[in-house]
Design an enzyme around this catalytic site. Structure first.
Site, PDB file in Angstrom:
ATOM      1  N   HIS A 158      -6.413  -7.153   0.556  1.00 33.39           N
ATOM      2  CA  HIS A 158      -5.667  -5.987   0.648  1.00 33.39           C
ATOM      3  C   HIS A 158      -4.180  -6.033   1.493  1.00 33.39           C
ATOM      4  CE1 HIS A 158      -3.944  -2.066  -0.619  1.00 33.39           C
ATOM      5  NE2 HIS A 158      -4.335  -1.734   0.648  1.00 33.39           N
ATOM      6  N   ASP A 199      -7.552  -8.617  -4.000  1.00 30.62           N
ATOM      7  CA  ASP A 199      -7.584  -7.096  -3.596  1.00 30.62           C
ATOM      8  C   ASP A 199      -7.847  -6.254  -4.917  1.00 30.62           C
ATOM      9  OD1 ASP A 199      -7.003  -4.579  -2.732  1.00 30.62           O
ATOM     10  OD2 ASP A 199      -4.745  -4.658  -3.049  1.00 30.62           O
ATOM     11  N   ASP A 259       0.777  -1.272   0.006  1.00 25.47           N
ATOM     12  CA  ASP A 259      -0.015  -0.228   0.122  1.00 25.47           C
ATOM     13  C   ASP A 259       0.859   1.458  -0.107  1.00 25.47           C
ATOM     14  OD1 ASP A 259      -3.179   0.707   0.710  1.00 25.47           O
ATOM     15  OD2 ASP A 259      -1.938   1.988   1.746  1.00 25.47           O
TER      16      ASP A 259
END
Length: 300
Positions: A278, A249, A123
Site C-alpha cells: 500500500h 495492496d 491514499d
C-alpha cells in the site's frame, strides 16, 4: 478547539531525514490558527513537485524521493496534513472532517501561490489532493495517482473494511507498525520509530483514528456530493494524468481503472503497476521519482 503540538525534540535525529521544516498558519474553525508543516527543498525557480501523503503517515514517507527530485533541479514540496507529522493536531475526532482537510490543504496551496504543479498522491493524499486539482485545475500541470481513489458512496471492499474495523477498535494504534504492515519490504526499527515520532501518546492520534471513518463509502457519508462535483472537473482534465498503483495492496487494487476510463489526460499515458504494498513510496521510491521527473520534463 483544543490543539496539540508535537514537541520538536520528537523529530531530532530521525533516520534519513535531513530536511528543515517550514510552517504556514492555517485558519481553522472557531477562529483557531493551526500550524501546518511542510518540506520545501530545491531551487525556488524549479518546477514544483507536490507530494501528498495519506493515512497514517507523514512527509517522512517521501524521504527517499525528495533528494532524487532535488538533484534533478526540481522544487519539492511535501506537506504534513493537519493531524499528522509536525503539523498541529486538533484533539477531538469531531474536529476532523473531509471538507476541513480540503480547506486546510487549499489554504496552504494557494498561500504559496504555486503554479505548474506536478503532483504525486497516495491514499488520503489522493482523496485530498485530487480535490485540490478539481478546485484549482489551472495550478496543476500533471498528476500521478498511486493507491488512492475519489469515492462517491458506492461501497468498499474487504481490504478496506478490515482496515476500517481495525482502526476503530484497536486500543493502541501502532502507527509505525501499520506502515510496516503496508509495505513489502521490512522497515527498520529506526524507520518505524520515525513514523511513531509525531504521536507521543494516543491523544495525538485522533486524526489518524478519524480518517478511515471519513472515507465516503456510503451515500450517507459526508463529501459524496463534493466528490461527485470533483469528478466532473476531472472528467474534463486533459493534462497528463498517470496511474502508478502497486501490485500488492488489498485496499486499492484495481482502483486505477476509474481514472484511466474517466480522465481525458489519462488516455495517452503509459500507466504502470509497480511491485509493492500500500505504501509504495517505501517499496519503489526510485521508480516514483523517475515517473515524476519524466512528467515534469514533458509538461515543461
Amino acid at each position: 478547539m483544543k490543539v496539540l503540538r508535537t514537541p520538536e525534540q520528537r523529530f531530532e535525529g530521525l533516520a534519513d531525514w535531513p530536511f528543515a521544516p517550514h510552517y504556514a498558519d492555517i485558519r481553522g474553525p472557531e477562529g483557531v490558527t493551526l500550524r501546518l508543516a511542510y518540506v520545501d527543498e530545491g531551487p525556488r525557480d524549479g518546477a514544483p513537485v507536490l507530494l501528498m501523503h495519506g493515512e497514517p503517515s507523514w512527509s517522512y514517507l517521501y524521504r527517499h524521493i525528495i533528494p532524487r527530485l532535488v538533484e534533478r533541479g526540481h522544487r519539492v514540496l511535501a506537506p504534513d496534513l493537519i493531524g499528522f507529522g509536525r503539523s498541529d493536531k486538533p484533539a477531538s475526532r469531531a474536529d476532523y472532517t473531509y471538507e476541513r482537510h480540503v480547506d486546510w490543504a487549499s489554504q496552504w496551496l494557494t498561500g504559496l501561490g504555486l503554479q505548474g504543479v506536478v503532483m504525486f498522491c497516495q491514499d488520503w493524499g489522493g482523496l485530498i489532493g485530487l480535490r485540490l486539482v478539481a478546485a484549482f485545475p489551472e495550478r496543476f500541470a500533471g498528476v500521478i495517482a498511486g493507491n488512492t481513489s475519489l469515492p462517491v458512496g458506492a461501497g468498499s471492499n474487504p481490504g478496506f473494511d478490515a482496515w476500517l474495523h481495525m482502526s476503530q477498535t484497536i486500543p493502541v494504534m501502532p502507527i509505525g507498525g501499520i506502515l510496516n504492515m503496508g509495505t513489502t519490504r521490512e522497515l527498520t526499527p529506526a524507520e518505524i520509530a520515525a513514523y511513531d515520532a509525531p504521536f507521543p501518546d494516543e491523544s495525538f492520534k485522533e486524526g489518524a483514528r478519524q480518517f478511515p471513518a471519513l472515507v465516503p463509502i456510503t451515500p450517507e457519508h459526508g463529501s459524496v456530493a463534493e466528490n461527485q462535483a470533483a469528478w466532473k472537473v476531472l472528467e474534463a482534465f486533459e493534462k497528463p494524468f498517470l496511474t502508478a498503483f502497486s501490485d500488492n495492496d488489498p485496499v486499492t487494487k484495481g482502483g486505477e481503472a476509474a481514472f484511466k476510463a474517466r480522465v481525458p489526460g489519462a488516455r495517452n499515458e503509459a500507466h504502470v503497476i509497480l511491485p509493492g504494498g500500500h505504501f509504495l513510496q517505501e517499496d519503489r521510491p526510485a521508480a516514483i521519482a523517475d515517473l515524476l521527473d519524466d512528467m515534469v520534463r514533458r509538461t515543461r
